[in-house]
Design a protein around this motif. Structure first.
Motif, PDB file in Angstrom:
ATOM      1  N   GLY A 183       0.788  -1.238   0.000  1.00 49.94           N
ATOM      2  CA  GLY A 183       0.000   0.000   0.000  1.00 49.94           C
ATOM      3  C   GLY A 183       0.810   1.271   0.000  1.00 49.94           C
ATOM      4  N   LYS A 184       2.105   1.194  -0.302  1.00 49.20           N
ATOM      5  CA  LYS A 184       2.946   2.389  -0.154  1.00 49.20           C
ATOM      6  C   LYS A 184       2.578   3.518  -1.115  1.00 49.20           C
ATOM      7  CE  LYS A 184       6.776   0.409  -2.924  1.00 49.20           C
ATOM      8  NZ  LYS A 184       6.224  -0.960  -3.063  1.00 49.20           N
ATOM      9  N   ASP A 185       1.881   3.208  -2.211  1.00 49.22           N
ATOM     10  CA  ASP A 185       1.539   4.248  -3.194  1.00 49.22           C
ATOM     11  C   ASP A 185       0.095   4.758  -3.058  1.00 49.22           C
ATOM     12  OD1 ASP A 185       4.077   4.155  -4.369  1.00 49.22           O
ATOM     13  OD2 ASP A 185       3.504   2.424  -5.602  1.00 49.22           O
ATOM     14  N   LEU A 186      -0.638   4.292  -2.050  1.00 43.57           N
ATOM     15  CA  LEU A 186      -2.001   4.782  -1.858  1.00 43.57           C
ATOM     16  C   LEU A 186      -1.978   6.240  -1.399  1.00 43.57           C
ATOM     17  CD1 LEU A 186      -3.830   1.896   0.071  1.00 43.57           C
ATOM     18  CD2 LEU A 186      -3.959   2.415  -2.375  1.00 43.57           C
ATOM     19  N   PRO A 187      -2.889   7.086  -1.877  1.00 47.37           N
ATOM     20  CA  PRO A 187      -2.980   8.453  -1.343  1.00 47.37           C
ATOM     21  C   PRO A 187      -3.163   8.468   0.176  1.00 47.37           C
ATOM     22  CG  PRO A 187      -4.258   8.272  -3.353  1.00 47.37           C
ATOM     23  CD  PRO A 187      -3.806   6.870  -3.008  1.00 47.37           C
ATOM     24  N   PHE A 188      -3.903   7.505   0.711  1.00 48.46           N
ATOM     25  CA  PHE A 188      -4.111   7.450   2.158  1.00 48.46           C
ATOM     26  C   PHE A 188      -2.782   7.311   2.900  1.00 48.46           C
ATOM     27  CE2 PHE A 188      -4.993   5.284   6.179  1.00 48.46           C
ATOM     28  CZ  PHE A 188      -6.015   6.066   6.694  1.00 48.46           C
ATOM     29  N   ASN A 189      -1.805   6.692   2.264  1.00 49.38           N
ATOM     30  CA  ASN A 189      -0.507   6.453   2.908  1.00 49.38           C
ATOM     31  C   ASN A 189       0.562   7.451   2.499  1.00 49.38           C
ATOM     32  OD1 ASN A 189      -1.225   4.223   4.493  1.00 49.38           O
ATOM     33  ND2 ASN A 189      -1.017   2.831   2.754  1.00 49.38           N
ATOM     34  N   ALA A 190       0.239   8.407   1.659  1.00 47.44           N
ATOM     35  CA  ALA A 190       1.238   9.393   1.230  1.00 47.44           C
ATOM     36  C   ALA A 190       1.764  10.167   2.440  1.00 47.44           C
ATOM     37  CB  ALA A 190       0.627  10.349   0.210  1.00 47.44           C
ATOM     38  N   GLY A 191       3.070  10.163   2.646  1.00 49.26           N
ATOM     39  CA  GLY A 191       3.663  10.868   3.781  1.00 49.26           C
ATOM     40  C   GLY A 191       3.584  10.106   5.079  1.00 49.26           C
ATOM     41  N   ARG A 192       3.145   8.862   5.027  1.00 48.64           N
ATOM     42  CA  ARG A 192       3.075   8.027   6.230  1.00 48.64           C
ATOM     43  C   ARG A 192       4.109   6.894   6.123  1.00 48.64           C
ATOM     44  NH1 ARG A 192      -1.914   5.262   6.929  1.00 48.64           N
ATOM     45  NH2 ARG A 192      -1.766   5.481   9.191  1.00 48.64           N
ATOM     46  N   HIS A 193       4.445   6.311   7.294  1.00 47.96           N
ATOM     47  CA  HIS A 193       5.352   5.161   7.347  1.00 47.96           C
ATOM     48  C   HIS A 193       6.696   5.497   6.696  1.00 47.96           C
ATOM     49  CE1 HIS A 193       1.405   3.658   8.086  1.00 47.96           C
ATOM     50  NE2 HIS A 193       1.091   3.553   6.811  1.00 47.96           N
ATOM     51  N   ASN A 194       7.266   6.632   7.106  1.00 46.95           N
ATOM     52  CA  ASN A 194       8.495   7.112   6.485  1.00 46.95           C
ATOM     53  C   ASN A 194       9.757   6.532   7.109  1.00 46.95           C
ATOM     54  OD1 ASN A 194       6.913   9.061   4.927  1.00 46.95           O
ATOM     55  ND2 ASN A 194       6.676  10.161   6.862  1.00 46.95           N
ATOM     56  N   LEU A 195       9.697   6.135   8.374  1.00 46.93           N
ATOM     57  CA  LEU A 195      10.885   5.675   9.089  1.00 46.93           C
ATOM     58  C   LEU A 195      11.194   4.221   8.755  1.00 46.93           C
ATOM     59  CD1 LEU A 195       9.913   7.362  12.455  1.00 46.93           C
ATOM     60  CD2 LEU A 195      11.760   8.081  10.945  1.00 46.93           C
ATOM     61  N   ASP A 196      12.462   3.926   8.551  1.00 47.24           N
ATOM     62  CA  ASP A 196      12.850   2.559   8.211  1.00 47.24           C
ATOM     63  C   ASP A 196      12.698   1.610   9.389  1.00 47.24           C
ATOM     64  OD1 ASP A 196      13.460   3.147   5.608  1.00 47.24           O
ATOM     65  OD2 ASP A 196      15.631   3.248   5.900  1.00 47.24           O
ATOM     66  N   GLU A 197      12.847   2.135  10.605  1.00 49.71           N
ATOM     67  CA  GLU A 197      12.812   1.260  11.780  1.00 49.71           C
ATOM     68  C   GLU A 197      12.068   1.937  12.928  1.00 49.71           C
ATOM     69  OE1 GLU A 197      16.094  -0.022  15.010  1.00 49.71           O
ATOM     70  OE2 GLU A 197      16.485  -0.854  12.990  1.00 49.71           O
ATOM     71  N   ILE A 198      11.208   1.173  13.580  1.00 50.03           N
ATOM     72  CA  ILE A 198      10.548   1.598  14.813  1.00 50.03           C
ATOM     73  C   ILE A 198      10.968   0.595  15.887  1.00 50.03           C
ATOM     74  CG2 ILE A 198       8.365   2.052  15.985  1.00 50.03           C
ATOM     75  CD1 ILE A 198       7.076   2.396  13.222  1.00 50.03           C
ATOM     76  N   ARG A 199      11.590   1.113  16.930  1.00 52.44           N
ATOM     77  CA  ARG A 199      12.117   0.229  17.977  1.00 52.44           C
ATOM     78  C   ARG A 199      11.524   0.625  19.327  1.00 52.44           C
ATOM     79  NH1 ARG A 199      17.838  -2.325  19.088  1.00 52.44           N
ATOM     80  NH2 ARG A 199      17.847  -2.452  21.374  1.00 52.44           N
ATOM     81  N   TYR A 200      11.207  -0.399  20.132  1.00 50.75           N
ATOM     82  CA  TYR A 200      10.739  -0.204  21.496  1.00 50.75           C
ATOM     83  C   TYR A 200      11.710  -0.922  22.428  1.00 50.75           C
ATOM     84  CZ  TYR A 200       6.331   0.943  19.138  1.00 50.75           C
ATOM     85  OH  TYR A 200       5.365   1.492  18.314  1.00 50.75           O
ATOM     86  N   ASP A 201      12.338  -0.174  23.341  1.00 54.37           N
ATOM     87  CA  ASP A 201      13.171  -0.768  24.376  1.00 54.37           C
ATOM     88  C   ASP A 201      12.391  -0.770  25.683  1.00 54.37           C
ATOM     89  OD1 ASP A 201      15.303  -1.263  22.720  1.00 54.37           O
ATOM     90  OD2 ASP A 201      16.378   0.575  23.223  1.00 54.37           O
TER      91      ASP A 201
END
Length: 586
Positions: A225-243
Motif C-alpha cells: 500500500g505504499k503508493d495509496l494516497p491514504f498512505n502518502a507521507g506516512r510510514h516514512n521511518l525505516d525502523e521503529i524500535r521499542y526498548d
C-alpha cells in the motif's frame, strides 16, 4: 454465522464513510491533511516502554503484546483520518457501501492488497478473521460480533456483513477490524498467547522480538500500500524500535543517555525545569508541544465497587474528599496542569456546569430515581485549601463515612465489628504513582482507615485487573471525539462479571447503557453530543475514580532529526500521528 454468496447490492460504493454526514476528503484526495506527502524515508525512532511482553498477538485476552505490533504490523479494511471525529477511508478495501439504515455494510477488497509474505488478501481471510476475533479474540470484539446476523462473500473480492439490530456505528467498526492471514493459523490455537510473528498486511514487519528487552519493526520495502494516497507521507521511518525498562526512572535516564530518541514527558514540572543537560542545550534534543482537542479521558485511582467496602457511593465520595488533590498536584507537578473535571472534559462532549438542561435532562430524567446526587442538579469535584492537613475536606469525609455507618473506635474506623481496610494494587516501576499513594495513605490513616499497598509486576497486575481482583488500582482510559460501541466494554454491566473488560469499577448503570445506545443510534450530531454529555454526567457523579490531572497538549522531547508536519490533526499526538507521519532528516 452464515458464510455464503449474497445477492447483489443496490447501493453506491463510496471511497469513505463518516459517522455523521459525508467524509471531508474527496475521492481524489492526495494525502491526509496532517501528513507530508514529500517527506523523505529512512532513519529510525526509538521509544521506551516500562514492563515487558510475552506475546505478539495483541488481539486476544491472554498474554501481553506490545502496542507497536497492533499499530504498525496489522491493517484494517479502512483507515481513520484523525483530523475528523470519526471518518474512515479505504485501505485494504477500495470501497464501502451500506444500506440506507446501515443495517448492512459491504467492502470491496483492492486487488493489489497483499500480506507481508506476498500472498493476496482474500475474502476468505476477511471472513475467517471476523469470525475468529468475534469468538476467540479479545472480549472487546465479542459484543459487536453478537450484533452480526451474517457475513457473506458477494463476489471474488467483496464481502457483506448484515446486522441483527440497529447500530449506526457497526459499519465503521467492521471497517477497523485487523485482518489476519487464515493460512498462518491453521492447526494453531488462536486464543493462546504466542510469540509467533504475525503475517499481516501493514507497512512494518517484526524483525526482532526479545520479551522484556526490545521489539524492532522494520519497514517492508515491498509493502503493497505504499503508493495509496491514504498512505502518502506516512510510514516514512525505516525502523521503529521499542526498548523495555523496569521503571520510568531508568527509562528517562536511558533517554538522557541517548538510548531512546523520542520521549513523551508526563511531568509538567520536569518539562520546565528538568531538561537542562547538554543534548538539550545544544539543540540535539528538541522539545515539542503538541496541542489537541480530544477529551481528557480518565486517569486516577479507581474504586472496585464489587468490593463491599466501596459499594456505597457515600464512602466513595468521602474518599474523594480525603484525597488532597491540590496539595498532591502542587507536590508532584507544581500544579501546572489542571485537574480532570469529567471523563469527556476539554471537549465539546463534556458535561456542562450546573443542572442538566434541554435534551441532556430529557435523556436522564427517566432514570432519576437511580442516578446519584449531582447527575441532574450539578456536580463538581471536592476542592481543598491546598494545605497538607486538608481539614475541611477531612471533616466532610468523616461526616459522610458516619452517614454510611462507619464509626471511629479507638482511632480505627469500624462497621459491624470490622475495621475499614482495603488493598491498593500498584504496578512495579511507577514511582510517581507510589508518591501519590503515600500521601493519600497518610490522609486516610487520619480517618482511621488502614489501606494495604501491594506492588506487583506487570504480568500479575494484568492478571489481577482482568479478574477484578483488587479494591483500588491506578486506572487510565483514553476517550476519543467519537465514542461508540467501546463504551459498553468500558462501562457496560456485562463487565461486572465478564473478565477482561475495561469496567474495572464494576459499574452497573441502566442509565449509562441507555445513553450509550442513544449515542449509537443518533442520526444527528446534536443528539449524539447530548447523549455523550448525559453519559459524562452518569460517569462523573458515579464517583468511580479519583481523577488526577490532564494536559491539553503532549510534551515530546526528541532527536532534532525527527521531524513532523506543521499541520496537526485535531487529535494531536494520538494514534496515527507519531511515528506514522514523522520522518528523519539529517
Amino acid at each position: 454465522m452464515a458464510i455464503a454468496f449474497a445477492g447483489a447490492a443496490f447501493a453506491e460504493p463510496q471511497h469513505g464513510i463518516a459517522m455523521y454526514g459525508d467524509p471531508a476528503l474527496p475521492p481524489d484526495f492526495v494525502s491526509l491533511p496532517y501528513a507530508n506527502p514529500d517527506a523523505p524515508t529512512g532513519g529510525r525512532i526509538v521509544f521506551g516502554e516500562t514492563g515487558g511482553f510475552d506475546s505478539l498477538n495483541p488481539h486476544i485476552l491472554k498474554g501481553r503484546a506490545p502496542w507497536g505490533v497492533r499499530a504498525h504490523v496489522f491493517e484494517s479494511l479502512m483507515g481513520r483520518n484523525y483530523d475528523e471525529p470519526f471518518t474512515l477511508y479505504g485501505l485494504l478495501a477500495e470501497s464501502v457501501e451500506t444500506g440506507p439504515d446501515r443495517d448492512w455494510v459491504e467492502f470491496s477488497l483492492r486487488p493489489e492488497a497483499k500480506f507481508s509474505d506476498g500472498s493476496p488478501v482474500t475474502v476468505e481471510d476477511v471472513i475467517w478473521t471476523f469470525e475468529t476475533l468475534g469468538t476467540q479474540g479479545h472480549p472487546r470484539f465479542h459484543s459487536s460480533w453478537q450484533k452480526v446476523d451474517s457475513i457473506a462473500a458477494t463476489g471474488p473480492r467483496s464481502v457483506r456483513i448484515t446486522f441483527n439490530q440497529p447500530d449506526r456505528e457497526l459499519a465503521l467498526i467492521m471497517g477497523l477490524r485487523p485482518i489476519f492471514q487464515k493460512a498462518q493459523w491453521e492447526g494453531l490455537d488462536f486464543a493462546e498467547s504466542s510469540m509467533i510473528a504475525p503475517i499481516a498486511t501493514g507497512p512494518y514487519v517484526v524483525a526482532e522480538a526479545e520479551p522484556g528487552r526490545k521489539l524492532v519493526l522494520k519497514r517492508n520495502p515491498d509493502y503493497w500500500g505504499k503508493d495509496l494516497p491514504f498512505n502518502a507521507g506516512r510510514h516514512n521511518l525505516d525502523e521503529i524500535r521499542y526498548d523495555f525498562f523496569a521503571d520510568g526512572g531508568v527509562m528517562f535516564e536511558a533517554f538522557k543517555a541517548g538510548v531512546i530518541n523520542s520521549y513523551r514527558e508526563g511531568d509538567a514540572a520536569r518539562w520546565e525545569d528538568g531538561y537542562d543537560w547538554p543534548a538539550v542545550t545544544s539543540g540535539a534534543i528538541v522539545k515539542s508541544e503538541i496541542p489537541h482537542q480530544r477529551p481528557t479521558g480518565i486517569s486516577g485511582l479507581v474504586f472496585n465497587t464489587r468490593s463491599e467496602v466501596f459499594a456505597d457511593w457515600r464512602v466513595r465520595e468521602a474518599l474523594l474528599h480525603a484525597f488532597n488533590y491540590e496539595f498532591i498536584a502542587q507536590t508532584q507537578t507544581g500544579g501546572r496542569d489542571p485537574r480532570i473535571p469529567s471523563y469527556f472534559g476539554n471537549s465539546v462532549l463534556a458535561m456542562q456546569d450546573g443542572p442538566a438542561e434541554g435534551r441532556v435532562r430529557e435523556l436522564l430524567e427517566p432514570f432519576a430515581t437511580d442516578l446519584l446526587p449531582g447527575a441532574l442538579d450539578g456536580y463538581a469535584l471536592p476542592v481543598g485549601d491546598g494545605s497538607a492537613r486538608n481539614r475541611k475536606n477531612i471533616r466532610a469525609a468523616a461526616a459522610l463515612l458516619e452517614e454510611a455507618g462507619w464509626e471511629p473506635v479507638d482511632g480505627v474506623l469500624m462497621k459491624d465489628g470490622e475495621p475499614f481496610t482495603f488493598e491498593i494494587v500498584m504496578r512495579q516501576g511507577e514511582a510517581d504513582f507510589q508518591a501519590i499513594v503515600n500521601i493519600y495513605v497518610q490522609a486516610l490513616e487520619r480517618l482511621g482507615i488502614t489501606p494495604v499497598v501491594t506492588t506487583i509486576d506487570s504480568a500479575q497486575f494484568r492478571e489481577r485487573t482482568n479478574a477484578y481482583d483488587f479494591d483500588m488500582a491506578f486506572y487510565t482510559r483514553g476517550l476519543s471525539l467519537s465514542p461508540g460501541n467501546e463504551q459498553m466494554l468500558y462501562w457496560g454491566s456485562r463487565g461486572v462479571t465478564e473478565p477482561g473488560s475495561r469496567n474495572w469499577m464494576g459499574m452497573n448503570s441502566p442509565a449509562a447503557e441507555a445513553m450509550i445506545e442513544t449515542m449509537l443510534n443518533a442520526t444527528s450530531r446534536e443528539d449524539f453530543i447530548a447523549a455523550t454529555r448525559a453519559l459524562d454526567r452518569v460517569l462523573t457523579t458515579g464517583r468511580y475514580v479519583i481523577p488526577l490531572w490532564y494536559s491539553d497538549r503532549s510534551r515530546i522531547a526528541h532527536a532534532a532529526e525527527l521531524r513532523f508536519p506543521e499541520e496537526l490533526p485535531i487529535y494531536g499526538d494520538w494514534i496515527g500521528w507519531q511515528p506514522d507521519v514523522w520522518w528523519w532528516q539529517e
